[in-house]
Design a protein around this motif. Structure first.
Motif, PDB file in Angstrom:
ATOM      1  N   ARG A  84      96.703  40.537  40.345  1.00  0.00           N
ATOM      2  CA  ARG A  84      95.479  39.779  40.580  1.00  0.00           C
ATOM      3  C   ARG A  84      94.546  39.928  39.381  1.00  0.00           C
ATOM      4  NH1 ARG A  84      91.028  42.384  44.380  1.00  0.00           N
ATOM      5  NH2 ARG A  84      89.968  40.619  43.429  1.00  0.00           N
ATOM      6  N   SER A  85      93.609  38.993  39.267  1.00  0.00           N
ATOM      7  CA  SER A  85      92.506  39.179  38.325  1.00  0.00           C
ATOM      8  C   SER A  85      91.243  39.335  39.160  1.00  0.00           C
ATOM      9  CB  SER A  85      92.369  37.980  37.393  1.00  0.00           C
ATOM     10  OG  SER A  85      91.730  36.919  38.079  1.00  0.00           O
ATOM     11  N   PHE A  86      90.172  39.717  38.482  1.00  0.00           N
ATOM     12  CA  PHE A  86      88.953  40.035  39.222  1.00  0.00           C
ATOM     13  C   PHE A  86      87.840  39.052  38.903  1.00  0.00           C
ATOM     14  CE2 PHE A  86      91.446  43.793  39.094  1.00  0.00           C
ATOM     15  CZ  PHE A  86      91.254  44.395  40.324  1.00  0.00           C
ATOM     16  N   ASN A  90      86.802  43.084  34.483  1.00  0.00           N
ATOM     17  CA  ASN A  90      87.379  44.372  34.836  1.00  0.00           C
ATOM     18  C   ASN A  90      88.461  44.702  33.819  1.00  0.00           C
ATOM     19  OD1 ASN A  90      88.078  46.633  36.205  1.00  0.00           O
ATOM     20  ND2 ASN A  90      88.764  45.602  38.052  1.00  0.00           N
ATOM     21  N   ILE A  91      87.987  44.975  32.591  1.00  0.00           N
ATOM     22  CA  ILE A  91      88.931  45.216  31.496  1.00  0.00           C
ATOM     23  C   ILE A  91      88.742  46.645  30.991  1.00  0.00           C
ATOM     24  CG2 ILE A  91      89.172  42.825  30.767  1.00  0.00           C
ATOM     25  CD1 ILE A  91      86.869  43.235  28.878  1.00  0.00           C
ATOM     26  N   GLU A 158      90.255  38.876  30.795  1.00  0.00           N
ATOM     27  CA  GLU A 158      90.528  39.320  32.168  1.00  0.00           C
ATOM     28  C   GLU A 158      91.773  38.602  32.723  1.00  0.00           C
ATOM     29  OE1 GLU A 158      88.728  41.331  34.551  1.00  0.00           O
ATOM     30  OE2 GLU A 158      90.391  40.825  35.869  1.00  0.00           O
ATOM     31  N   ALA A 162      95.771  40.121  33.416  1.00  0.00           N
ATOM     32  CA  ALA A 162      96.544  39.897  34.644  1.00  0.00           C
ATOM     33  C   ALA A 162      97.875  39.223  34.324  1.00  0.00           C
ATOM     34  CB  ALA A 162      95.734  39.061  35.629  1.00  0.00           C
TER      35      ALA A 162
END
Lengths: 253, 290, 312
Positions: A84-86, A90-91, A158, A162
């Motif tokens: 998933r990505s956020f 969120n890196i 981001e 992912a």
């Protein structure tokens, strides 16, 4: 008919008295670009959090390519191919852009256990990383520290992080929020392309209805943790219940 | 084991436990509100002991006057530490906070050596509380009985302060909802300073009361007690006063029974209990969920 | 120029170390030996702390694991220093596997408290099992017998020759830790420090990699413990005490957290400064704590940070 990539059976989750997921039953098909929409608080984030392993469900089962993953921890799900990505960036802020992508790429290639091998020697993985950077348009910033990127570029990164895990199924949580139009087009092009090539099946959570209706093969509508609409974009647009939920909100007809 | 020795082992455990509680209470209060695990709390205990001793000497040997004045001096030290040092590292990562308080441990150990000398100092006895009483045919120090009484009194006072007063409400609000407290007009930085100084005072009082209890003042006496206070605070649940009180009882009894039956493993038992609690119930008996 | 500065410094440092070994007096050699041993301890510690941000108060136990492992092996099994070092490191690593298995379940303050508890368990065992460990006296009479390698026998009884054994192992440690830092494993550790949630979403088990870092740093602590025991010819139970665990962090703080040279620079400054200050006053701790306070309050990049123009 493509194969079933994710199956959700009577999934429930409540936070106190708020029912965030109410008996959700869904089946996602490989290669079908699906969007999940719904008003704020509809349970979209909760659903993604449950499916990707951050929150355990109260009851129900999740099958990924036939394997029961209901109780698997996050990293095992990612290893199977579900990532998933956020919504918020969120890196790895102090690592370079290249390293940000390299880390999940090495993990996907099962090469992170090497203690004494120089990371420079991982030429195969490094080539993949360079390719991915080019694809998302960040090749010029490869050696920049991630926190020094513009907000839009961080959002692009981001999504890149992912993608680097080479997921079979990828949840993107508002992937284009905070991007400028150029970045947005580039990211959406990528999604479209990757989706067509069937490497990755995408599930988008989006607020932007233009994106949802231009990109999706299938749209799922959540409201109060319940699936209230499910089908092609046209079917959903004309669903009376969906129109009722979105009453007063703009629904492009 | 007969009844008499059982009673005496229990009494010894109770006095040890209550004694650790006096130190652990301030540590727990500070952690609960400020979120800082304060290694220097053991130093406050040590400074409390030394300052009370000096105050007692200067003011004609009155123990109670020493108990009153000594800890107040240490409060000033606590104020300086919070206001000019700790306050600037709240925003930093945890290790910096821990190491900052650890640096103060080294500082105070050395300062005590400079001011009071590196050797041990014998303590005077307390008029009215010296000597022993006969309990079931064996003698038990009166002063230890006094500690067994003081411990619960301090607990009761703290409970009343936190649960029943206006200050207590604000402290509780600030420890759970920092932003919320600030939003309703609580001056959080001032409150933090206040709580830290109060916690310092509790530690220093523990030290002042320790003077007749352990009988000797030594530089470095704070380092032994701080680890026991950590153990107690962890077992009860970091930040929970109720937990620290019960934790202190458990550790006091465990160590007195351990000393009696398994003298070689008394310390080992304490730490295995601490590890077990951290592993199976990290929030302790009464802590908030992790 | 700036790019070559680290290599230049490393070259000068190595030349100085060799020179000290060749022409240094007895005291200088002893002091530098201690600097090198502390460097190994601190560099190893920094694999865990500098890279994953986990603050351990239990590493003294692994130092003691190396010290007592070597001591018991040399006294009771075979007086072979090199094998003893291997045994010591293995003991420390094994201990780290067992303790780490439990400790990596937590992070932050709970991790620190767990390592404290386990470390103190080891301390209490060493303290109380007098028959095996010598209790508060420690193990004594561990003699630096010649190293037998087939037909070859290398004497290390002279401080000067032992100095070069330490130097060789220091270089080996520097090499290994440098490689680890620049390996895929090292990148994952850096990622854990930066953003552990994301590391899990890269498909990596946080616990396993934390445990890996824990065991590696424990093994280096064991190496330092074994070497320290050979240097002093004895062990002390206090080497296992929690306060000894703070030493590598504190020297690293002076040298510079998250820098490669920080632990080594810090160790040198710590030991040399201590000798100098103790010539004039008995209040070394006072000065040391003031230095720490200054660094924590204003110069968190440490000495290396200041020199390379970074102020974190």
């Amino acid at each position: 008919m493509s194969r079933e990539i994710l199956k959700i059976v009577s999934l429930n989750k409540a936070f106190g008295r708020v029912q965030a997921a109410a008996d959700i039953n869904l089946s996602l098909q490989e290669g079908v670009l699906t969007s999940i929409i719904g008003p704020n608080g509809a349970g979209k984030s909760t659903l993604i959090n449950i499916l990707s392993g951050s929150i355990p469900p109260d009851s129900g089962r999740i099958y990924f390519l036939g394997t029961d993953i209901t109780r698997l921890p996050v990293h095992r799900r990612v290893k199977l191919g579900l990532c998933r990505s956020f919504q918020l960036v969120n890196i790895f802020p102090e690592l370079t852009v290249f390293e940000n992508i390299l880390l999940p790429a090495l993990a996907a290639a099962d090469r992170t256990r090497h203690l004494l091998r120089a990371i420079r020697r991982e030429t195969a993985v490094r080539a993949q990383v360079a390719q991915l950077l080019e694809r998302i348009g960040l090749q010029h910033a490869a050696d920049t520290v991630a926190s020094a990127l513009s907000h839009g570029d961080q959002r692009v990164l981001e999504v890149g992080v992912a993608l680097a895990a080479k997921p079979k199924l990828l949840f993107l949580d508002e992937p284009t929020a905070g991007m400028n139009p150029v970045e947005r087009v580039r990211v959406l092009e990528n999604i479209r392309e990757l989706s067509h090539s069937k490497q990755t099946t995408f599930v988008l959570v989006e607020h932007d209805m233009d994106i949802v209706f231009s990109l999706s093969d299938r749209v799922i509508v959540l409201h109060h943790g319940e699936v209230i609409g499910d089908g092609t974009t046209d079917a959903v647009k004309n669903d009376p219940r969906v129109r009722e939920v979105y009453l007063g909100q703009e629904v492009p007809a | 084991m007969n009844l008499e020795s059982l009673v005496h082992v229990c009494l010894a455990g109770l006095s040890t436990g209550m004694f650790i509680w006096l130190v652990a209470s301030g540590l727990t209060l500070i952690f609960g509100v400020l979120g800082v695990l304060n290694f220097a709390h053991g130093s406050f205990y040590m400074l409390g002991a030394y300052c009370a001793f000096t105050a007692l000497k200067l003011m004609g040997g009155n123990f109670w006057l020493g108990l009153l004045v000594g800890p107040l001096v240490v409060c000033a030290v606590g104020f300086v530490i919070e206001r000019f040092f700790l306050r600037h590292v709240y925003g930093l990562e945890l290790p910096y906070q821990l190491l900052l308080t650890f640096a103060f441990v080294l500082l105070f150990d050395n300062l005590v050596k400079i001011i009071w000398g590196a050797g041990s100092i014998g303590s005077p006895s307390v008029p009215g509380l010296s000597g022993s009483v006969n309990i079931l045919g064996r003698f038990f120090p009166v002063y230890n009985l006094f500690i067994i009484v003081v411990g619960p009194l301090v607990a009761l006072g703290l409970w009343a302060l936190i649960e029943k007063t206006w200050y207590g409400r604000i402290i509780r609000a600030a420890s759970t909802e920092r932003e919320m407290a600030a939003a309703i007009g609580v001056r959080v930085p001032a409150l933090f300073t206040g709580v830290f100084v109060f916690g310092t005072w509790l530690g220093a009082v523990g030290g002042a009361l320790a003077v007749p209890y352990i009988g000797l003042l030594t530089p470095g006496m704070g380092e032994a007690i701080i680890i026991e206070a950590f153990v107690v605070a962890v077992i009860g649940g970091l930040g929970s006063l109720k937990g620290a009180f019960l934790g202190a009882l458990v550790i006091g009894l465990l160590s007195s029974f351990g000393t009696r039956f398994l003298p070689a493993f008394d310390m080992f038992l304490t730490f295995i209990l601490m590890a077990a609690v951290l592993l199976w119930r990290p929030q302790g008996f009464f802590g908030k969920a992790v | 120029m700036k790019r070559y500065a680290p290599i230049l410094f490393a070259g000068i440092a190595l030349a100085a170390l060799v020179l000290i070994g060749l022409i240094g007096g007895r005291f200088l050699i002893y002091l530098t030996s201690r600097v090198m041993i502390l460097s190994i301890f601190a560099m190893g510690y920094n694999i865990l702390f500098g890279r994953t941000g986990l603050l351990s108060f239990g590493h003294a136990a692994f130092y003691a694991g190396g010290a007592y492992g070597l001591g018991l092996f040399m006294l009771h099994v075979l007086p072979h220093p090199l094998l003893g070092i291997v045994v010591g490191v293995a003991c420390a690593a094994l201990l780290a596997v067992v303790i780490g298995f439990f400790c990596v379940r937590h992070t932050e303050i709970y991790f620190a408290m767990l390592t404290l508890a386990f470390g103190m368990m080891v301390f209490s065992l060493i303290w109380n099992l007098r028959d095996i460990t010598g209790g508060d006296d420690g193990l004594v009479g561990i003699i630096r017998t010649p190293i037998a390698l087939g037909p070859l026998s290398i004497p290390i009884i002279k401080p000067q020759s032992y100095y070069f054994l330490i130097l060789a192992l220091l270089l080996l440690s520097v090499f290994l830790i440098y490689r680890i830092r620049h390996s895929p494993f090292g990148l994952v550790l850096a990622g854990i420090r930066e953003n552990e949630k994301r590391v899990a979403f890269a498909g990596v088990s946080l616990k396993n990699y934390r445990l890996g870092a824990f065991v590696l740093s424990g093994a280096f602590a064991g190496l330092a413990g074994a070497l320290g025991t050979l240097l002093e010819s004895s062990t002390s139970p206090f080497s296992a005490h929690w306060s000894h665990s703070a030493e590598p962090i504190l020297v690293t703080l002076i040298g510079g957290l998250q820098t490669f040279a920080g632990p080594m620079v810090g160790s040198a400054v710590f030991i040399v400064l201590r000798e100098v200050i103790e010539r004039f006053t008995h209040n070394w701790m006072l000065w040391f704590s003031i230095i720490l306070l200054v660094i924590i309050m204003g110069f968190r990049g440490g000495i290396v940070g200041i020199l390379s123009g970074r102020r974190k």
